[in-house]
Design a protein around this motif. Structure first.
Motif, PDB file in Angstrom:
ATOM      1  N   LEU A  14      -8.947  -8.164  -4.252  1.00  0.00           N
ATOM      2  CA  LEU A  14      -7.932  -9.061  -4.818  1.00  0.00           C
ATOM      3  C   LEU A  14      -6.779  -9.291  -3.849  1.00  0.00           C
ATOM      4  CD1 LEU A  14      -7.737  -7.917  -8.545  1.00  0.00           C
ATOM      5  CD2 LEU A  14      -8.285 -10.212  -7.732  1.00  0.00           C
ATOM      6  N   ALA A  26     -10.459 -11.644 -12.838  1.00  0.00           N
ATOM      7  CA  ALA A  26      -9.825 -10.331 -12.683  1.00  0.00           C
ATOM      8  C   ALA A  26     -10.073  -9.501 -13.933  1.00  0.00           C
ATOM      9  CB  ALA A  26      -8.332 -10.500 -12.437  1.00  0.00           C
ATOM     10  N   PRO A  65      -4.491  -4.670 -19.754  1.00  0.00           N
ATOM     11  CA  PRO A  65      -3.997  -6.053 -19.903  1.00  0.00           C
ATOM     12  C   PRO A  65      -4.299  -6.685 -21.251  1.00  0.00           C
ATOM     13  CG  PRO A  65      -6.018  -6.024 -18.624  1.00  0.00           C
ATOM     14  CD  PRO A  65      -5.666  -4.588 -18.887  1.00  0.00           C
ATOM     15  N   LYS A 119       0.849  -1.176   0.000  1.00  0.00           N
ATOM     16  CA  LYS A 119       0.000   0.000   0.000  1.00  0.00           C
ATOM     17  C   LYS A 119       0.892   1.236   0.000  1.00  0.00           C
ATOM     18  CE  LYS A 119      -3.796   2.100   2.510  1.00  0.00           C
ATOM     19  NZ  LYS A 119      -4.577   2.108   3.739  1.00  0.00           N
ATOM     20  N   LEU A 168      -9.348   9.822  -3.334  1.00  0.00           N
ATOM     21  CA  LEU A 168      -9.986   9.234  -2.148  1.00  0.00           C
ATOM     22  C   LEU A 168      -8.987   8.424  -1.343  1.00  0.00           C
ATOM     23  CD1 LEU A 168     -13.353   7.813  -3.542  1.00  0.00           C
ATOM     24  CD2 LEU A 168     -13.110   9.694  -1.924  1.00  0.00           C
ATOM     25  N   ALA A 169      -9.165   8.438  -0.025  1.00  0.00           N
ATOM     26  CA  ALA A 169      -8.369   7.551   0.815  1.00  0.00           C
ATOM     27  C   ALA A 169      -8.736   6.106   0.494  1.00  0.00           C
ATOM     28  CB  ALA A 169      -8.640   7.854   2.283  1.00  0.00           C
ATOM     29  N   ALA A 170      -7.771   5.200   0.630  1.00  0.00           N
ATOM     30  CA  ALA A 170      -8.028   3.794   0.316  1.00  0.00           C
ATOM     31  C   ALA A 170      -9.226   3.292   1.110  1.00  0.00           C
ATOM     32  CB  ALA A 170      -6.788   2.971   0.638  1.00  0.00           C
ATOM     33  N   ALA A 224      -5.321 -12.486  -9.140  1.00  0.00           N
ATOM     34  CA  ALA A 224      -4.977 -11.333  -9.977  1.00  0.00           C
ATOM     35  C   ALA A 224      -4.290 -11.860 -11.233  1.00  0.00           C
ATOM     36  CB  ALA A 224      -4.051 -10.397  -9.221  1.00  0.00           C
ATOM     37  N   ILE A 225      -4.280 -11.037 -12.256  1.00  0.00           N
ATOM     38  CA  ILE A 225      -3.590 -11.409 -13.496  1.00  0.00           C
ATOM     39  C   ILE A 225      -2.670 -10.265 -13.883  1.00  0.00           C
ATOM     40  CG2 ILE A 225      -3.864 -11.954 -15.947  1.00  0.00           C
ATOM     41  CD1 ILE A 225      -6.526 -13.194 -15.320  1.00  0.00           C
ATOM     42  N   CYS A 226      -1.414 -10.575 -14.054  1.00  0.00           N
ATOM     43  CA  CYS A 226      -0.467  -9.524 -14.434  1.00  0.00           C
ATOM     44  C   CYS A 226      -0.860  -8.964 -15.807  1.00  0.00           C
ATOM     45  CB  CYS A 226       0.948 -10.087 -14.489  1.00  0.00           C
ATOM     46  SG  CYS A 226       2.135  -8.880 -15.132  1.00  0.00           S
ATOM     47  N   PRO A 227      -1.019  -7.636 -15.906  1.00  0.00           N
ATOM     48  CA  PRO A 227      -1.411  -7.074 -17.199  1.00  0.00           C
ATOM     49  C   PRO A 227      -0.311  -7.185 -18.254  1.00  0.00           C
ATOM     50  CG  PRO A 227      -0.959  -5.329 -15.631  1.00  0.00           C
ATOM     51  CD  PRO A 227      -0.912  -6.617 -14.864  1.00  0.00           C
ATOM     52  N   LEU A 281      -0.688  -0.045 -19.382  1.00  0.00           N
ATOM     53  CA  LEU A 281      -0.951  -1.073 -18.366  1.00  0.00           C
ATOM     54  C   LEU A 281      -2.287  -1.793 -18.585  1.00  0.00           C
ATOM     55  CD1 LEU A 281       0.227   0.054 -14.793  1.00  0.00           C
ATOM     56  CD2 LEU A 281       0.921  -1.969 -16.071  1.00  0.00           C
ATOM     57  N   THR A 299       6.138  -6.654 -12.751  1.00  0.00           N
ATOM     58  CA  THR A 299       5.314  -5.492 -13.112  1.00  0.00           C
ATOM     59  C   THR A 299       4.459  -5.101 -11.920  1.00  0.00           C
ATOM     60  OG1 THR A 299       5.246  -6.056 -15.449  1.00  0.00           O
ATOM     61  CG2 THR A 299       3.441  -4.697 -14.623  1.00  0.00           C
ATOM     62  N   ARG A 300       4.440  -3.807 -11.636  1.00  0.00           N
ATOM     63  CA  ARG A 300       3.597  -3.283 -10.548  1.00  0.00           C
ATOM     64  C   ARG A 300       2.321  -2.710 -11.152  1.00  0.00           C
ATOM     65  NH1 ARG A 300       5.667  -1.072  -5.977  1.00  0.00           N
ATOM     66  NH2 ARG A 300       4.555   0.841  -6.452  1.00  0.00           N
ATOM     67  N   PHE A 301       1.190  -3.029 -10.542  1.00  0.00           N
ATOM     68  CA  PHE A 301      -0.059  -2.484 -11.072  1.00  0.00           C
ATOM     69  C   PHE A 301      -1.074  -2.313  -9.940  1.00  0.00           C
ATOM     70  CE2 PHE A 301      -2.455  -6.506 -11.128  1.00  0.00           C
ATOM     71  CZ  PHE A 301      -1.429  -7.441 -11.094  1.00  0.00           C
ATOM     72  N   PRO A 302      -1.973  -1.316 -10.095  1.00  0.00           N
ATOM     73  CA  PRO A 302      -2.951  -1.061  -9.025  1.00  0.00           C
ATOM     74  C   PRO A 302      -4.032  -2.145  -8.985  1.00  0.00           C
ATOM     75  CG  PRO A 302      -3.321   0.424 -10.883  1.00  0.00           C
ATOM     76  CD  PRO A 302      -2.071  -0.344 -11.191  1.00  0.00           C
ATOM     77  N   ILE A 303      -4.433  -2.502  -7.780  1.00  0.00           N
ATOM     78  CA  ILE A 303      -5.484  -3.512  -7.599  1.00  0.00           C
ATOM     79  C   ILE A 303      -6.500  -3.017  -6.571  1.00  0.00           C
ATOM     80  CG2 ILE A 303      -4.108  -5.536  -8.218  1.00  0.00           C
ATOM     81  CD1 ILE A 303      -3.771  -6.051  -5.179  1.00  0.00           C
ATOM     82  N   GLY A 304      -7.693  -3.580  -6.631  1.00  0.00           N
ATOM     83  CA  GLY A 304      -8.703  -3.311  -5.625  1.00  0.00           C
ATOM     84  C   GLY A 304      -8.474  -4.175  -4.395  1.00  0.00           C
ATOM     85  N   GLY A 363       0.256   5.309  -0.082  1.00  0.00           N
ATOM     86  CA  GLY A 363      -0.721   6.385  -0.118  1.00  0.00           C
ATOM     87  C   GLY A 363      -2.118   5.833  -0.263  1.00  0.00           C
ATOM     88  N   ASN A 364      -2.839   6.320  -1.268  1.00  0.00           N
ATOM     89  CA  ASN A 364      -4.212   5.891  -1.476  1.00  0.00           C
ATOM     90  C   ASN A 364      -4.301   4.623  -2.301  1.00  0.00           C
ATOM     91  OD1 ASN A 364      -5.075   8.147  -0.144  1.00  0.00           O
ATOM     92  ND2 ASN A 364      -5.306   9.355  -1.998  1.00  0.00           N
ATOM     93  N   HIS A 390       0.397 -11.708 -18.078  1.00  0.00           N
ATOM     94  CA  HIS A 390      -0.819 -12.497 -17.857  1.00  0.00           C
ATOM     95  C   HIS A 390      -0.617 -13.654 -16.881  1.00  0.00           C
ATOM     96  CE1 HIS A 390      -3.042 -10.905 -21.688  1.00  0.00           C
ATOM     97  NE2 HIS A 390      -2.703  -9.964 -20.842  1.00  0.00           N
ATOM     98  N   PRO A 426      -7.890   0.470 -10.811  1.00  0.00           N
ATOM     99  CA  PRO A 426      -7.265  -0.764 -10.324  1.00  0.00           C
ATOM    100  C   PRO A 426      -7.870  -2.018 -10.940  1.00  0.00           C
ATOM    101  CG  PRO A 426      -8.788   0.083  -8.691  1.00  0.00           C
ATOM    102  CD  PRO A 426      -8.725   1.113  -9.785  1.00  0.00           C
ATOM    103  N   GLN A 427      -7.109  -3.089 -10.905  1.00  0.00           N
ATOM    104  CA  GLN A 427      -7.662  -4.388 -11.283  1.00  0.00           C
ATOM    105  C   GLN A 427      -8.700  -4.787 -10.227  1.00  0.00           C
ATOM    106  OE1 GLN A 427      -5.433  -8.447 -11.368  1.00  0.00           O
ATOM    107  NE2 GLN A 427      -5.370  -7.648 -13.459  1.00  0.00           N
ATOM    108  N   ILE A 428      -9.853  -5.236 -10.677  1.00  0.00           N
ATOM    109  CA  ILE A 428     -10.938  -5.600  -9.767  1.00  0.00           C
ATOM    110  C   ILE A 428     -11.459  -6.992 -10.144  1.00  0.00           C
ATOM    111  CG2 ILE A 428     -11.684  -3.275  -9.100  1.00  0.00           C
ATOM    112  CD1 ILE A 428     -13.385  -5.087 -11.926  1.00  0.00           C
ATOM    113  N   ILE A 429     -12.463  -7.436  -9.412  1.00  0.00           N
ATOM    114  CA  ILE A 429     -13.081  -8.733  -9.718  1.00  0.00           C
ATOM    115  C   ILE A 429     -14.393  -8.470 -10.455  1.00  0.00           C
ATOM    116  CG2 ILE A 429     -14.089 -10.821  -8.722  1.00  0.00           C
ATOM    117  CD1 ILE A 429     -12.115 -10.465  -6.362  1.00  0.00           C
TER     118      ILE A 429
END
Lengths: 66, 494
Positions: free
Chosen positions: A35, B282, B153, A13, B434-436, A44-47, B151, A27-32, A15-16, A50, B295-298
């Motif tokens: 996941l 994903a 995919p 994590k 937004l804050a996480a 997760a799947i690397c963009p 980025l 590879t670094r990528f943002p996730i929810g 920051g936000n 893959h 972000p990547q989500i489900i």
């Protein structure tokens, strides 16, 4: 493609933002957040390459996966 | 910078066009020089979107047609790609039959009320049914879907209108929602959790049933924008689409689900499938309307049952985060915000959701508002989920000219007096500030209207510095002649 076990949780994590780091190509990528849950059933799947992986699963649980 | 006089927005004549059978290709045929035809092969992986970015940076917004798209696997696609269809407010206003893009909010508020029911035609007279691909003939990877950002995919459907049905009432819903093509027959589908399609999906899954879904791609821009009307749940979008286009929308039964799920008969491509209960995958990261990577989500997965299309189908693509995608959505928002504000502020003249603010800002123009009326209007529109900032101006400020908007904020606002903040309101979780984990946001209203007139009917502010009307007319005439003689081509910009 089988989900590759990882040696340690590969998310961080900053920051936000929650990031995953692909164990195969780094590879670094943002996730929810869902996941990155330890018990997330969806990998997760690397963009970039893959590669599927569980960003939040502790190593011991990952190893217990048959 | 003092404002120049501008035409009144509200009350201006709305020229409704009467296109008996609106379609994408009928509209393209009349575009003329607004259509940029790319004849050389162009990769849909990154290159097409990069071209859109370059044009936008240059301040140009033509419709782009790529005749020979190159697929990510190197194949040529026989299906041309169209993008930037809706990147120009003027062009979109023309598609809506409006003389001026500044009255779009009022016009779309009216269209959202419906009043133009669709008609159902059989599949034999539906161009969308000319080609039907099922079984091993289904190949999503043959569609020229773009890979837009570094980025992202893989290839995404960005202009696919996901159409579902509420299993309780039978009322359908349609909305643009992204899909990542994962294989020839499977793709993700991301209905935002609070969306009406997501409600329909959950209602099917709660019954243990797969959710039928049909994605239609490519139609007349007025249909596309009308279909994005912000409506209640459950409420079909077809009437609003027809009202925006000025003609009843022709619908036809889907190949897989028959009359249980209808799609526009004059669309270009339809992808039909099932979202099976709890079949998830994903999705993303994906370059979003905010200008950042979401972000990547489900997301649910869709098993494709059929692809139906015209025999010479066109593939419509949106440049995500570009004016191409923001203009139509923002105009639809203007319709919703106009209705919200007009309900409490009869002096409302116009609403602008500027591309610069993505979908977070709105500017309201009011004509001589009464005490408190500007704030009433601001409070009403700030309830809309995506807005974070709304500002109200007098009608002498052209809210479609951001230089005038900022001039008015700079010269008419005292922060201790003219702003208010509302905390804990709903928001788009894609807002990167937004804050996480936050699900609510803070919003601000700015009342930039001038102080009320005194007893003598005079507002206690100095007059704006403007040239006399006769001098302005003469200057306009001189500029026209200089422009015609090519004397302004080398003039530096600001």
């Amino acid at each position: 493609m089988p989900v590759t076990p990882v040696a340690e949780p590969v998310h961080e994590k900053r920051g936000n933002c929650l990031w995953a780091i692909c164990p195969a190509c780094r590879t670094r990528f943002p996730i929810g957040a869902a996941l990155a849950e330890p018990h997330a059933t969806v990998p997760a799947i690397c963009p970039a390459c893959h590669h599927p992986f569980h960003p939040g699963r502790p190593a011991r649980e990952e190893r217990s996966t048959p | 910078m003092p404002p120049e006089p501008r035409p009144a927005a509200a009350g201006a004549a709305v020229e409704r066009h009467a296109c008996a059978r609106p379609s994408l290709r009928a509209w393209l045929a009349g575009l003329g020089p607004a259509l940029l035809q790319i004849d050389e092969p162009l990769p849909v992986r990154h290159h097409l979107t990069a071209l859109q970015h370059a044009l936008e940076k240059a301040g140009r917004h033509p419709v782009i047609s790529v005749r020979h798209p190159l697929l990510p696997d190197g194949r040529d696609s026989p299906i041309p790609v169209l993008t930037n269809l809706t990147a120009s407010r003027s062009l979109v206003a023309g598609a809506l039959g409006l003389a001026d893009h500044r009255i779009a909010g009022e016009a779309l508020a009216r269209a959202a009320k419906g009043g133009c029911p669709p008609v159902v035609v059989d599949r034999a007279s539906a161009p969308i049914a000319e080609v039907v691909e099922t079984g091993s003939a289904i190949d999503l990877s043959g569609l020229p879907a773009t890979v837009q950002h570094a980025l992202d995919p893989g290839p995404y459907l960005t202009a696919a209108h996901a159409t579902t049905r509420d299993p309780e009432t039978g009322i359908d819903n349609t909305a643009i929602q992204r899909c990542w093509i994962r294989s020839p027959t499977r793709m993700t589908w991301y209905p935002y959790p609070s969306s009406h399609n997501a409600r329909n999906l959950r209602r099917h899954w709660d019954r243990g049933q797969p959710c039928p879904v049909a994605f239609w791609i490519g139609h007349h821009p007025a249909v596309v924008i009308g279909a994005q009307a912000k409506l209640a749940y459950p409420q079909s979008h077809w009437e609003a689409a027809g009202a925006a286009a000025g003609a009843p929308l022709r619908l036809t039964p889907t190949f897989s689900f028959g009359e249980a799920l209808l799609v526009p008969a004059d669309a270009e491509i339809v992808i039909e499938g099932l979202a099976h209960p709890h079949d998830l995958g994903a999705d993303g990261p994906f370059g979003e309307y905010t200008g950042y990577m979401g972000p990547q989500i489900i997301a649910p997965m869709v098993e494709v049952l059929a692809i139906t299309r015209r025999h010479d189908a066109l593939f419509h693509d949106y440049g995500s985060g570009l004016a191409d995608m923001l203009v139509p959505e923002n105009m639809a928002m203007e319709g919703k915000l106009f209705a919200l504000a007009a309900a409490v502020a009869p002096s409302l003249q116009a609403v602008h959701v500027p591309v610069s603010g993505r979908r977070f800002h709105a500017w309201l123009a009011l004509s001589d508002p009464g005490p408190g009326e500007a704030r009433d209007a601001l409070a009403a529109v700030l309830a809309w989920r995506r807005l974070k900032l709304a500002a109200a101006f007098d009608a002498d400020v052209d809210v479609f000219d951001e230089a005038q908007v900022l001039w008015a904020i700079a010269t008419r606002v005292q922060w201790h007096r003219d702003i208010f903040r509302l905390d804990g309101l709903s928001t788009s979780t894609l807002d990167p500030s937004l804050a996480a984990g936050a699900r609510t946001t803070s919003k601000v209203g700015i009342d930039a209207t001038l102080p009320l007139a005194d007893g003598a009917g005079v507002r206690p502010v100095p007059p704006a510095a403007v040239s006399p009307p006769e001098a302005r007319a003469a200057a306009d005439d001189l500029l026209r002649r200089l422009r015609a003689a090519g004397r302004l081509e080398g003039a530096p910009c600001l």
